[in-house]
Design a protein around this motif. Structure first.
Motif, mmCIF file in Angstrom:
data_model
loop_
_atom_site.group_PDB
_atom_site.id
_atom_site.type_symbol
_atom_site.label_atom_id
_atom_site.label_comp_id
_atom_site.label_asym_id
_atom_site.label_seq_id
_atom_site.Cartn_x
_atom_site.Cartn_y
_atom_site.Cartn_z
ATOM 1 N N MET A 257 0.846 -1.194 0.000
ATOM 2 C CA MET A 257 0.000 0.000 0.000
ATOM 3 C C MET A 257 0.881 1.244 0.000
ATOM 4 S SD MET A 257 -2.834 1.244 2.818
ATOM 5 C CE MET A 257 -3.774 -0.264 2.706
ATOM 6 N N LYS A 258 0.681 2.096 -0.968
ATOM 7 C CA LYS A 258 1.462 3.328 -1.061
ATOM 8 C C LYS A 258 0.512 4.511 -1.086
ATOM 9 C CE LYS A 258 4.758 5.867 -3.950
ATOM 10 N NZ LYS A 258 5.507 6.371 -2.793
ATOM 11 N N ILE A 259 0.711 5.414 -0.149
ATOM 12 C CA ILE A 259 -0.118 6.616 -0.090
ATOM 13 C C ILE A 259 0.604 7.738 -0.819
ATOM 14 C CG2 ILE A 259 -1.137 8.347 1.419
ATOM 15 C CD1 ILE A 259 -1.513 6.191 3.522
ATOM 16 N N ASP A 260 -0.008 8.223 -1.869
ATOM 17 C CA ASP A 260 0.570 9.286 -2.688
ATOM 18 C C ASP A 260 -0.352 10.498 -2.646
ATOM 19 O OD1 ASP A 260 1.736 10.934 -4.535
ATOM 20 O OD2 ASP A 260 1.613 9.541 -6.220
ATOM 21 N N MET A 261 0.155 11.601 -2.095
ATOM 22 C CA MET A 261 -0.629 12.831 -2.021
ATOM 23 C C MET A 261 0.014 13.962 -2.809
ATOM 24 S SD MET A 261 -2.268 12.947 1.742
ATOM 25 C CE MET A 261 -2.748 11.479 2.622
ATOM 26 N N GLN A 262 0.789 13.611 -3.811
ATOM 27 C CA GLN A 262 1.366 14.627 -4.684
ATOM 28 C C GLN A 262 0.238 15.470 -5.278
ATOM 29 O OE1 GLN A 262 4.600 15.257 -5.431
ATOM 30 N NE2 GLN A 262 5.498 13.577 -4.257
ATOM 31 N N GLY A 263 0.436 16.775 -5.261
ATOM 32 C CA GLY A 263 -0.558 17.677 -5.835
ATOM 33 C C GLY A 263 -1.666 18.087 -4.892
ATOM 34 N N LYS A 264 -1.655 17.556 -3.658
ATOM 35 C CA LYS A 264 -2.677 17.915 -2.679
ATOM 36 C C LYS A 264 -2.119 18.932 -1.690
ATOM 37 C CE LYS A 264 -5.465 14.752 -4.331
ATOM 38 N NZ LYS A 264 -6.567 15.143 -5.251
ATOM 39 N N THR A 265 -2.961 19.858 -1.287
ATOM 40 C CA THR A 265 -2.589 20.837 -0.266
ATOM 41 C C THR A 265 -3.415 20.595 0.984
ATOM 42 O OG1 THR A 265 -2.004 22.522 -1.897
ATOM 43 C CG2 THR A 265 -2.516 23.294 0.334
ATOM 44 N N ALA A 266 -2.741 20.487 2.127
ATOM 45 C CA ALA A 266 -3.400 20.194 3.391
ATOM 46 C C ALA A 266 -3.199 21.335 4.378
ATOM 47 C CB ALA A 266 -2.856 18.902 3.996
ATOM 48 N N LEU A 267 -4.241 21.647 5.106
ATOM 49 C CA LEU A 267 -4.168 22.575 6.231
ATOM 50 C C LEU A 267 -4.372 21.775 7.507
ATOM 51 C CD1 LEU A 267 -4.242 25.321 7.745
ATOM 52 C CD2 LEU A 267 -6.690 25.440 7.180
ATOM 53 N N VAL A 268 -3.397 21.844 8.402
ATOM 54 C CA VAL A 268 -3.493 21.171 9.702
ATOM 55 C C VAL A 268 -3.451 22.242 10.775
ATOM 56 C CG1 VAL A 268 -2.552 19.405 11.222
ATOM 57 C CG2 VAL A 268 -2.235 19.199 8.743
ATOM 58 N N THR A 269 -4.540 22.428 11.492
ATOM 59 C CA THR A 269 -4.565 23.464 12.522
ATOM 60 C C THR A 269 -3.866 22.966 13.788
ATOM 61 O OG1 THR A 269 -6.740 22.786 13.374
ATOM 62 C CG2 THR A 269 -6.708 24.409 11.599
ATOM 63 N N GLN B 213 3.941 15.998 9.497
ATOM 64 C CA GLN B 213 5.054 15.166 9.036
ATOM 65 C C GLN B 213 4.562 14.031 8.133
ATOM 66 O OE1 GLN B 213 6.608 14.259 13.046
ATOM 67 N NE2 GLN B 213 8.602 14.949 12.296
ATOM 68 N N GLY B 214 3.502 13.364 8.577
ATOM 69 C CA GLY B 214 2.980 12.246 7.806
ATOM 70 C C GLY B 214 2.493 12.659 6.433
ATOM 71 N N LEU B 215 1.845 13.805 6.354
ATOM 72 C CA LEU B 215 1.357 14.296 5.066
ATOM 73 C C LEU B 215 2.504 14.701 4.154
ATOM 74 C CD1 LEU B 215 -1.665 16.366 6.409
ATOM 75 C CD2 LEU B 215 -1.804 14.271 5.055
ATOM 76 N N LEU B 216 3.523 15.313 4.733
ATOM 77 C CA LEU B 216 4.711 15.667 3.945
ATOM 78 C C LEU B 216 5.417 14.414 3.444
ATOM 79 C CD1 LEU B 216 6.005 18.607 6.142
ATOM 80 C CD2 LEU B 216 5.453 18.788 3.713
ATOM 81 N N ASP B 217 5.458 13.379 4.261
ATOM 82 C CA ASP B 217 6.059 12.107 3.846
ATOM 83 C C ASP B 217 5.395 11.571 2.586
ATOM 84 O OD1 ASP B 217 8.090 11.663 5.715
ATOM 85 O OD2 ASP B 217 6.716 10.782 7.182
ATOM 86 N N CYS B 218 4.093 11.853 2.449
ATOM 87 C CA CYS B 218 3.327 11.328 1.314
ATOM 88 C C CYS B 218 3.281 12.287 0.132
ATOM 89 C CB CYS B 218 1.909 10.990 1.761
ATOM 90 S SG CYS B 218 1.840 9.683 3.000
ATOM 91 N N GLY B 219 4.007 13.394 0.236
ATOM 92 C CA GLY B 219 4.125 14.295 -0.897
ATOM 93 C C GLY B 219 3.173 15.465 -0.932
ATOM 94 N N ALA B 220 2.342 15.621 0.097
ATOM 95 C CA ALA B 220 1.413 16.754 0.130
ATOM 96 C C ALA B 220 2.161 18.044 0.464
ATOM 97 C CB ALA B 220 0.314 16.515 1.154
ATOM 98 N N GLU B 221 1.600 19.152 0.017
ATOM 99 C CA GLU B 221 2.036 20.452 0.522
ATOM 100 C C GLU B 221 1.213 20.745 1.767
ATOM 101 O OE1 GLU B 221 2.112 23.586 -2.286
ATOM 102 O OE2 GLU B 221 3.469 22.532 -3.650
ATOM 103 N N VAL B 222 1.857 21.268 2.789
ATOM 104 C CA VAL B 222 1.206 21.396 4.088
ATOM 105 C C VAL B 222 1.276 22.823 4.608
ATOM 106 C CG1 VAL B 222 1.155 20.579 6.475
ATOM 107 C CG2 VAL B 222 1.710 18.974 4.636
ATOM 108 N N LEU B 223 0.136 23.314 5.058
ATOM 109 C CA LEU B 223 0.044 24.584 5.770
ATOM 110 C C LEU B 223 -0.075 24.256 7.248
ATOM 111 C CD1 LEU B 223 -2.660 26.324 3.536
ATOM 112 C CD2 LEU B 223 -0.168 26.515 3.329
ATOM 113 N N ILE B 224 0.933 24.676 8.025
ATOM 114 C CA ILE B 224 0.841 24.466 9.464
ATOM 115 C C ILE B 224 0.331 25.745 10.113
ATOM 116 C CG2 ILE B 224 2.667 22.722 9.445
ATOM 117 C CD1 ILE B 224 4.451 24.914 10.830
ATOM 118 N N ASN B 225 -0.162 25.602 11.321
ATOM 119 C CA ASN B 225 -0.784 26.732 12.013
ATOM 120 C C ASN B 225 -0.460 26.676 13.497
ATOM 121 O OD1 ASN B 225 -3.748 26.786 13.700
ATOM 122 N ND2 ASN B 225 -2.980 28.728 12.943
ATOM 123 N N GLY B 226 -0.216 27.851 14.056
ATOM 124 C CA GLY B 226 -0.018 27.987 15.489
ATOM 125 C C GLY B 226 -0.462 29.361 15.931
ATOM 126 N N ARG B 227 -0.457 29.566 17.235
ATOM 127 C CA ARG B 227 -0.972 30.831 17.779
ATOM 128 C C ARG B 227 0.074 31.927 17.894
ATOM 129 N NH1 ARG B 227 -4.013 28.793 23.115
ATOM 130 N NH2 ARG B 227 -2.106 27.554 23.213
#
Length: 265
Positions: free
Chosen positions: A1-13, A25-39
């Motif tokens: 099983m290979k999870i490929d998220m190339q081309g996907k953008t994720a927002l993790v609050t 980290q997990g989403l980046l491992d799978c190739g997603a672009e990630v928006l992180i958020n903090g206060r």
């Protein structure tokens, strides 16, 4: 099983530490672009520096916003430059407090942060997912949604509300290609857990894993794995649910609680 998220953008609050950071980290491992958020500027800067070191070729950006009110959510939304394919509603607060000492202002604070932040972001971001014909929304709830803690009733209520919200939104978006699910962690060795047991670890010389096991056996004796989960174990479930492989899973409440909730479903 290979999870490929190339081309996907994720927002993790709330993703500068703990479970949220592990999800990023997990989403980046799978190739997603990630928006992180903090206060705070400092927490976002630290998380960005760490992630960019780990993933020099990964696409990660940071957004500073406090999601405890509508203005903070709007500030986050104003800084999003591209459509979001994956929304992980991880922002939340918790803490023990007796029911009779929990005043209206505290109830409102928990409701706004734990429930309304996810409502506002889902309302703003899912229309573009529907238009694209693909999207993922995940609410990070808790085993406390089902196993309401007597010393954190205010927290448990908000976590139960997330289950209703997730199920209802999944039905509202039925047939659109957008799935909505909840993930329910149990006791987890997160940053908050470590902060709570930091002094005890220093005094006893025990590891957080050892202290966590003792806590679980004393406070959550129904646990099947008889230990806390790691943040990576929780993140693994979230990443799968966010992936194209989970296309037949929607409206579900998926437990990563180590079997704490004594239920067969």
């Amino acid at each position: 099983m290979k999870i490929d998220m190339q081309g996907k953008t994720a927002l993790v609050t709330a993703s500068t530490g703990g479970i949220g950071y592990a999800i990023a980290q997990g989403l980046l491992d799978c190739g997603a672009e990630v928006l992180i958020n903090g206060r705070s500027d400092s927490s976002v800067a630290r998380a960005l520096a760490s992630l960019r070191t780990q993933y020099p070729d990964g696409g990660v950006k940071g957004i500073v916003a406090d999601l405890s009110d509508a203005n903070g959510v709007n500030r986050l939304l104003e800084q999003i430059e591209t459509p979001v394919d994956i929304l992980v509603n991880n922002a939340g607060i918790y803490g023990p407090l007796d029911f009779y000492a929990t005043e209206d202002a505290i109830w409102e604070q928990y409701w706004q942060t734990n429930v309304m932040s996810g409502i506002r972001l889902s309302r703003a971001l899912t229309p573009a997912m529907v238009e694209a014909g693909w999207g993922r929304v995940v609410f990070i709830s808790s085993e406390s949604a089902l196993n309401i803690p007597s010393d954190m009733i205010h927290y448990g209520v908000t976590k139960t509300a997330q289950l209703s919200l997730s199920r209802g939104l999944a039905k509202r978006l039925a047939g659109t290609g957008v799935t909505v699910n909840s993930v329910l962690p149990g006791p987890t060795i997160s940053d908050g857990f470590k902060a709570m047991f930091e002094q005890q670890a220093k005094e006893t010389g025990q590891t957080y894993e050892q202290l966590g096991k003792a806590f679980v056996m004393a406070q959550r004796p129904s646990s099947v794995i008889q230990r806390p989960a790691s943040v990576e174990e929780v993140a693994n479930m979230v990443v799968y649910v966010c992936s194209p492989l989970a296309s037949a899973t929607s409206g579900a409440a998926l437990r990563v609680d180590g079997g704490v909730v004594d239920d067969i479903v």
